[in-house]
Design an enzyme around this catalytic site. Structure first.
Site, PDB file in Angstrom:
ATOM      1  N   LYS A  92      27.023  28.085 -16.714  1.00  0.00           N
ATOM      2  CA  LYS A  92      26.785  26.726 -16.204  1.00  0.00           C
ATOM      3  C   LYS A  92      27.756  25.785 -16.884  1.00  0.00           C
ATOM      4  CE  LYS A  92      24.425  23.811 -13.706  1.00  0.00           C
ATOM      5  NZ  LYS A  92      25.719  23.226 -13.311  1.00  0.00           N
ATOM      6  N   GLN A 113      30.238  24.282 -24.248  1.00  0.00           N
ATOM      7  CA  GLN A 113      29.150  24.340 -23.272  1.00  0.00           C
ATOM      8  C   GLN A 113      28.106  25.392 -23.650  1.00  0.00           C
ATOM      9  OE1 GLN A 113      29.857  22.158 -20.444  1.00  0.00           O
ATOM     10  NE2 GLN A 113      27.661  22.230 -20.157  1.00  0.00           N
ATOM     11  N   LYS A 116      25.858  23.571 -26.145  1.00  0.00           N
ATOM     12  CA  LYS A 116      25.196  22.453 -25.472  1.00  0.00           C
ATOM     13  C   LYS A 116      24.072  22.963 -24.573  1.00  0.00           C
ATOM     14  CE  LYS A 116      27.931  19.456 -23.604  1.00  0.00           C
ATOM     15  NZ  LYS A 116      28.845  18.767 -22.654  1.00  0.00           N
ATOM     16  N   LYS A 128      33.116  26.862 -17.895  1.00  0.00           N
ATOM     17  CA  LYS A 128      33.819  25.630 -17.520  1.00  0.00           C
ATOM     18  C   LYS A 128      34.976  25.999 -16.608  1.00  0.00           C
ATOM     19  CE  LYS A 128      33.466  21.154 -18.480  1.00  0.00           C
ATOM     20  NZ  LYS A 128      32.205  20.389 -18.526  1.00  0.00           N
ATOM     21  N   GLY A 167      30.113  18.966 -11.476  1.00  0.00           N
ATOM     22  CA  GLY A 167      31.242  18.051 -11.572  1.00  0.00           C
ATOM     23  C   GLY A 167      31.609  17.750 -13.016  1.00  0.00           C
ATOM     24  N   ASP A 168      32.750  17.125 -13.185  1.00  0.00           N
ATOM     25  CA  ASP A 168      33.234  16.658 -14.481  1.00  0.00           C
ATOM     26  C   ASP A 168      34.264  15.583 -14.145  1.00  0.00           C
ATOM     27  OD1 ASP A 168      33.158  17.770 -17.556  1.00  0.00           O
ATOM     28  OD2 ASP A 168      35.126  16.960 -17.107  1.00  0.00           O
ATOM     29  N   THR A 212      23.834  12.060 -17.642  1.00  0.00           N
ATOM     30  CA  THR A 212      24.602  12.163 -18.888  1.00  0.00           C
ATOM     31  C   THR A 212      24.570  10.845 -19.649  1.00  0.00           C
ATOM     32  OG1 THR A 212      26.055  13.763 -17.806  1.00  0.00           O
ATOM     33  CG2 THR A 212      26.799  12.854 -19.901  1.00  0.00           C
ATOM     34  N   ASN A 243      31.374   7.405 -14.778  1.00  0.00           N
ATOM     35  CA  ASN A 243      29.954   7.677 -14.560  1.00  0.00           C
ATOM     36  C   ASN A 243      29.138   7.663 -15.845  1.00  0.00           C
ATOM     37  OD1 ASN A 243      27.866  10.153 -14.632  1.00  0.00           O
ATOM     38  ND2 ASN A 243      27.739   9.149 -12.648  1.00  0.00           N
ATOM     39  N   SER A 379      21.241  19.116 -14.370  1.00  0.00           N
ATOM     40  CA  SER A 379      21.774  20.114 -13.441  1.00  0.00           C
ATOM     41  C   SER A 379      20.870  21.342 -13.394  1.00  0.00           C
ATOM     42  CB  SER A 379      23.186  20.532 -13.858  1.00  0.00           C
ATOM     43  OG  SER A 379      24.141  19.570 -13.490  1.00  0.00           O
TER      44      SER A 379
END
Length: 447
Positions: A92, A113, A116, A128, A167-168, A212, A243, A379
Site C-alpha cells: 500500500k 511506507q 508508516k 510506492k 495518490g501522492d 493526511t 492537499n 485509504s
C-alpha cells in the site's frame, strides 16, 4: 561483534549495494540508528537475515511509459513501482508524478511506507510508485493519455489482494480517475479495492481527501495534550499549499490555532489573522494558481517572493511540502522564534540535522512516518468499505481517523519510553513500526 559495529556493517553493505541513491540512504540511516537500540535489548531481531531482508524490496518494477502529446509528438517517461514489504498485508502506497522521481526517491518513500503503514495498526504492507512525468502545464487529455499508458503496464502487478496504489504529489482525483478507468478496462471487472482516493460515486471514501492534513493536526493535538498544551491561541506555520497543507490548516484552525503562514514553490504568504481556507482552496485547487494570487485577493496578506517561511515566528511548525525542505539553519531559527512542536506532514521534510537539532532543544518532533499516516490509514478504511460494499458517514470515518492518530502517538510515546528514549518520537516510531513488521516476518519464515 558489538551492536554498533553490527548495524554499521549492515548499513555499509546497503550503501554499496544501492550506490547512487542518496534519498534511500537517508531513510536507511534514520532507521538503522534506531535499530541499534532495538538490538541491544532484543538481539533476536538480527536472526535469519531479517534486517537485510527488510531493507531489500520484495520487487522493483521500472518500465517505459510512451504517450502522445497534443501536438502529435510521442513522449517517453519512466514508470516505477517498488513493492517493498507485504508481511502485514498487500502493498500500500501512493503514486507520485513529478520530474524529480527516480528509483532512489521511490525506494526511500516505499521504505518509509513500511513503518508508516505498520503504525496505523491496519493490515497493509509498504510500497510506492510513480513517474518522472510532470502534469503541470499539460492538458486533461494529455494527462489521460499518460495515465492510460502508465496503467497499461502497471495493471498486471496490482490488485486488491496484491498491491493497492493511491495518490501522492501530482496524482489527485483526476489522475486516479483516469488510472482506475484504464485498470477497469484492462481487468474487465470493477475491482474497487485496487486503487484508493477514488471519487465518492464510484468507491471512494469520505474524509480521504482531508485525511493526511487532518491526521497531522490530530497527532499534534495528542502531543500537545501530553504536555498539557492545546491548539487554542497558538500560531501555526505550514509549508506548502497543496492537499495536505490546506487540510492541516483547516483542522488546526478548527482546533483553535491561527495559521499565520503558508507557501508554495514561488514564495510564502504571511497572514496574521489566519488563512481563509475556502479561498485558498479555490485559488489552488479550482483555479490552479500560485499562492501570490491569494495574497492579491485577500486583505491583510503579504506575499514574500522566494522567501523562507521558516523565518516566521510561531508555536507549531507543520512542514507539508516535500522532502528535505527544512534544514538545520531553519530549525535554529524556528527554535529561536518560539516553535515548540513540529510534525512532518510531508515525507521526511526535515533533514536529519534539523530533526536532531529539534530533539536537542526539547521540541516535540513527530516524524512523517507517524504524523502523516492519516492518509494511508484512511485509504485502508476505503479498502474496508470497498471489501464490504459499504459507505461510511463523514463523522464515523473521521472518528476512526482521530482514534488511529491518537493510537499512533500513544504507541510511539510508549515505545520510546520502553527503550529508554522517552520523548524521542523518531526512535519510538521507527522501533514500534519495525517490531510489528519484524515479528510478522519471523513468524512467516525466510521468504
Amino acid at each position: 561483534m558489538n551492536v554498533e559495529k553490527q548495524v554499521n556493517s549492515y548499513y555499509d553493505r546497503l550503501l554499496e549495494r544501492n550506490a547512487g541513491e542518496p534519498e534511500f540512504h537517508q531513510a536507511l540511516a534514520e532507521v538503522m540508528d534506531s535499530l541499534k537500540i532495538v538490538l541491544e535489548k532484543d538481539p533476536e531481531y538480527a536472526n535469519y537475515g531479517l534486517i537485510e531482508r527488510l531493507c531489500e524490496p520484495e520487487r522493483q518494477l521500472m518500465f517505459r511509459v510512451p504517450w502522445t502529446d497534443d501536438n502529435g509528438e510521442v513522449q517517453v517517461n519512466r514508470g516505477f513501482r517498488v513493492q517493498f514489504n507485504s508481511a502485514l498485508g498487500p502493498y500500500k502506497g501512493g503514486l507520485r508524478f513529478h520530474p524529480s522521481v527516480n528509483l532512489s526517491i521511490i525506494k526511500f518513500l516505499g521504505f518509509e511506507q513500511i513503518f508508516k503503514n505498520s503504525l496505523t495498526g491496519l493490515p497493509i504492507g509498504g510500497g510506492k510508485g510513480g513517474s518522472d512525468f510532470d502534469p503541470k502545464g499539460r492538458s486533461d487529455v494529455e494527462i489521460m493519455r499518460f495515465c492510460q499508458s502508465f496503467m497499461t503496464e502497471l495493471h498486471r502487478h496490482i490488485g486488491e489482494y496484491r498491491d493497492v496504489p493511491a495518490g501522492d504529489i501530482g496524482v489527485g482525483g483526476r489522475e486516479i480517475g483516469y488510472l482506475f478507468g484504464q485498470y477497469r478496462r484492462l481487468a474487465n471487472q470493477h475491482e474497487s479495492g485496487t486503487l484508493t482516493g477514488k471519487g465518492l460515486t464510484w468507491g471512494g471514501s469520505l474524509v480521504r481527501t482531508e485525511a493526511t492534513g487532518y491526521g497531522v493536526a490530530y497527532i499534534t493535538k495528542e502531543a500537545m495534550n501530553h504536555f498539557g498544551d492545546s491548539f487554542e491561541g497558538s500560531k501555526v506555520i505550514i509549508s506548502g499549499s497543496g492537499n495536505v497543507a490546506i487540510y492541516a490548516a483547516q483542522k488546526a484552525q478548527e482546533l483553535g490555532g491561527t495559521v499565520i503562514a503558508m507557501s508554495d514553490s514561488s514564495g510564502y504568504i504571511s497572514t496574521p489573522e489566519g488563512v481563509d481556507v475556502e479561498k485558498l482552496r479555490d485559488v489552488k485547487e479550482n483555479r490552479r494558481e500560485r499562492i501570490n494570487v491569494y495574497a492579491e485577493e485577500v486583505d491583510g496578506v503579504t506575499f514574500h517572493e522566494g522567501g523562507n517561511i521558516w523565518e516566521e515566528s510561531g508555536d507549531i511548525a507543520l512542514p507539508c511540502a516535500t522532502q528535505n525542505e527544512l534544514d538545520e539553519d531553519d530549525a535554529k531559527r524556528l527554535v529561536e522564534n518560539g516553535v515548540r512542536y513540529v510534525a512532518e506532514g510531508a515525507n521526511m521534510p526535515c533533514t536529519p540535522e534539523a530533526a536532531h537539532y529539534f530533539q536537542s532543544k526539547d521540541v516535540a518532533f513527530i516524524p512523517g512516518k507517524a504524523a502523516n499516516a492519516g492518509g494511508v490509514a484512511t485509504s485502508a478504511l476505503e479498502m474496508q468499505q470497498n471489501a464490504t460494499r459499504d459507505s461510511w458517514s463523514f463523522d464515523y470515518t473521521d472518528e476512526r481517523l482521530q482514534q488511529i492518530m491518537a493510537n499512533i502517538f500513544q504507541s510511539i510515546s510508549k515505545t520510546a519510553k520502553t527503550y529508554g528514549r522517552e520523548g524521542d518520537y523518531v526512535a519510538g516510531a521507527n522501533i514500534a513500526g519495525f517490531k510489528k513488521v519484524a515479528d510478522a516476518m519471523l513468524a512467516q519464515g525466510v521468504i
